[in-house]
Design a protein around this motif. Sequence first.
Motif, PDB file in Angstrom:
ATOM      1  N   ALA A  52      17.672  56.264  71.851  1.00  0.00           N
ATOM      2  CA  ALA A  52      17.199  55.940  73.201  1.00  0.00           C
ATOM      3  C   ALA A  52      15.875  55.180  73.184  1.00  0.00           C
ATOM      4  O   ALA A  52      15.679  54.240  73.964  1.00  0.00           O
ATOM      5  CB  ALA A  52      17.061  57.230  74.016  1.00  0.00           C
ATOM      6  N   ASP A  53      14.987  55.574  72.287  1.00  0.00           N
ATOM      7  CA  ASP A  53      13.683  54.911  72.239  1.00  0.00           C
ATOM      8  C   ASP A  53      13.642  53.748  71.253  1.00  0.00           C
ATOM      9  O   ASP A  53      12.605  53.113  71.081  1.00  0.00           O
ATOM     10  CB  ASP A  53      12.585  55.911  71.896  1.00  0.00           C
ATOM     11  CG  ASP A  53      12.735  56.496  70.489  1.00  0.00           C
ATOM     12  OD1 ASP A  53      11.884  57.318  70.109  1.00  0.00           O
ATOM     13  OD2 ASP A  53      13.700  56.143  69.782  1.00  0.00           O
ATOM     14  N   GLY A  54      14.761  53.482  70.608  1.00  0.00           N
ATOM     15  CA  GLY A  54      14.821  52.378  69.655  1.00  0.00           C
ATOM     16  C   GLY A  54      14.251  52.677  68.295  1.00  0.00           C
ATOM     17  O   GLY A  54      14.253  51.815  67.415  1.00  0.00           O
ATOM     18  N   GLY A  55      13.796  53.901  68.084  1.00  0.00           N
ATOM     19  CA  GLY A  55      13.134  54.228  66.833  1.00  0.00           C
ATOM     20  C   GLY A  55      14.061  54.548  65.678  1.00  0.00           C
ATOM     21  O   GLY A  55      13.633  54.584  64.520  1.00  0.00           O
ATOM     22  N   SER A  56      15.314  54.773  65.964  1.00  0.00           N
ATOM     23  CA  SER A  56      16.279  55.127  64.925  1.00  0.00           C
ATOM     24  C   SER A  56      17.548  54.295  65.093  1.00  0.00           C
ATOM     25  O   SER A  56      18.034  54.125  66.212  1.00  0.00           O
ATOM     26  CB  SER A  56      16.613  56.613  65.017  1.00  0.00           C
ATOM     27  OG  SER A  56      17.579  56.978  64.057  1.00  0.00           O
ATOM     28  N   THR A  57      18.049  53.781  63.984  1.00  0.00           N
ATOM     29  CA  THR A  57      19.297  53.025  64.012  1.00  0.00           C
ATOM     30  C   THR A  57      20.223  53.498  62.898  1.00  0.00           C
ATOM     31  O   THR A  57      19.790  54.142  61.933  1.00  0.00           O
ATOM     32  CB  THR A  57      19.063  51.512  63.842  1.00  0.00           C
ATOM     33  OG1 THR A  57      18.492  51.271  62.550  1.00  0.00           O
ATOM     34  CG2 THR A  57      18.155  50.967  64.922  1.00  0.00           C
ATOM     35  N   ARG A  58      21.480  53.180  63.054  1.00  0.00           N
ATOM     36  CA  ARG A  58      22.485  53.537  62.045  1.00  0.00           C
ATOM     37  C   ARG A  58      23.562  52.458  62.061  1.00  0.00           C
ATOM     38  O   ARG A  58      23.926  51.969  63.127  1.00  0.00           O
ATOM     39  CB  ARG A  58      23.075  54.904  62.369  1.00  0.00           C
ATOM     40  CG  ARG A  58      24.208  55.355  61.474  1.00  0.00           C
ATOM     41  CD  ARG A  58      24.554  56.806  61.771  1.00  0.00           C
ATOM     42  NE  ARG A  58      25.847  57.151  61.183  1.00  0.00           N
ATOM     43  CZ  ARG A  58      26.944  57.426  61.872  1.00  0.00           C
ATOM     44  NH1 ARG A  58      26.902  57.429  63.187  1.00  0.00           N
ATOM     45  NH2 ARG A  58      28.067  57.720  61.254  1.00  0.00           N
ATOM     46  N   GLN A  59      24.003  52.054  60.874  1.00  0.00           N
ATOM     47  CA  GLN A  59      25.063  51.054  60.780  1.00  0.00           C
ATOM     48  C   GLN A  59      26.194  51.570  59.901  1.00  0.00           C
ATOM     49  O   GLN A  59      25.972  52.352  58.980  1.00  0.00           O
ATOM     50  CB  GLN A  59      24.533  49.749  60.161  1.00  0.00           C
ATOM     51  CG  GLN A  59      23.528  48.986  60.986  1.00  0.00           C
ATOM     52  CD  GLN A  59      22.125  49.505  60.783  1.00  0.00           C
ATOM     53  OE1 GLN A  59      21.791  50.000  59.716  1.00  0.00           O
ATOM     54  NE2 GLN A  59      21.310  49.411  61.812  1.00  0.00           N
ATOM     55  N   ALA A  60      27.378  51.091  60.152  1.00  0.00           N
ATOM     56  CA  ALA A  60      28.506  51.378  59.274  1.00  0.00           C
ATOM     57  C   ALA A  60      28.273  50.692  57.927  1.00  0.00           C
ATOM     58  O   ALA A  60      27.610  49.647  57.856  1.00  0.00           O
ATOM     59  CB  ALA A  60      29.801  50.872  59.896  1.00  0.00           C
TER      60      ALA A  60
END
Length: 120
Positions: A52-60
């Motif tokens: 929500a805050d853009g601080g964490s991402t994850r990719q396949a």
Amino acid sequence: VQLQASGGGLVQAGGSLRLSCAASGRRFSSYAVGWFRQTPGKEREFVAAISADGGSTRQADSVKGRFAISRDNAKNTVYLEMNNLKPEDTAVYYCAVGLSVVLTKTFGSWGQGTQVTVSS
């Protein structure tokens, strides 16, 4: 929250595209947002997600190092930057909101998808 994906198109292998997911609704910034893709006859698969805050991402694993997800909560928009595209990336891409980047089964409010076609 209502979502609309855009930015798809036809591109040659090795090329780039940037998808946008525009949202309406006041609570957009409270949700994680994910990108998923689907090809005919196959189940929808996870591509990338951002908190929500853009601080964490994850990719396949299939897109790591090639795709990047980002968001601008002031514009109620999430982006998917896709580089070094491969023919196997061809699919309809959808965005959705969810509870967290790891809880992919919580994602919903699917918007209309955008077609990405990568030619070899």
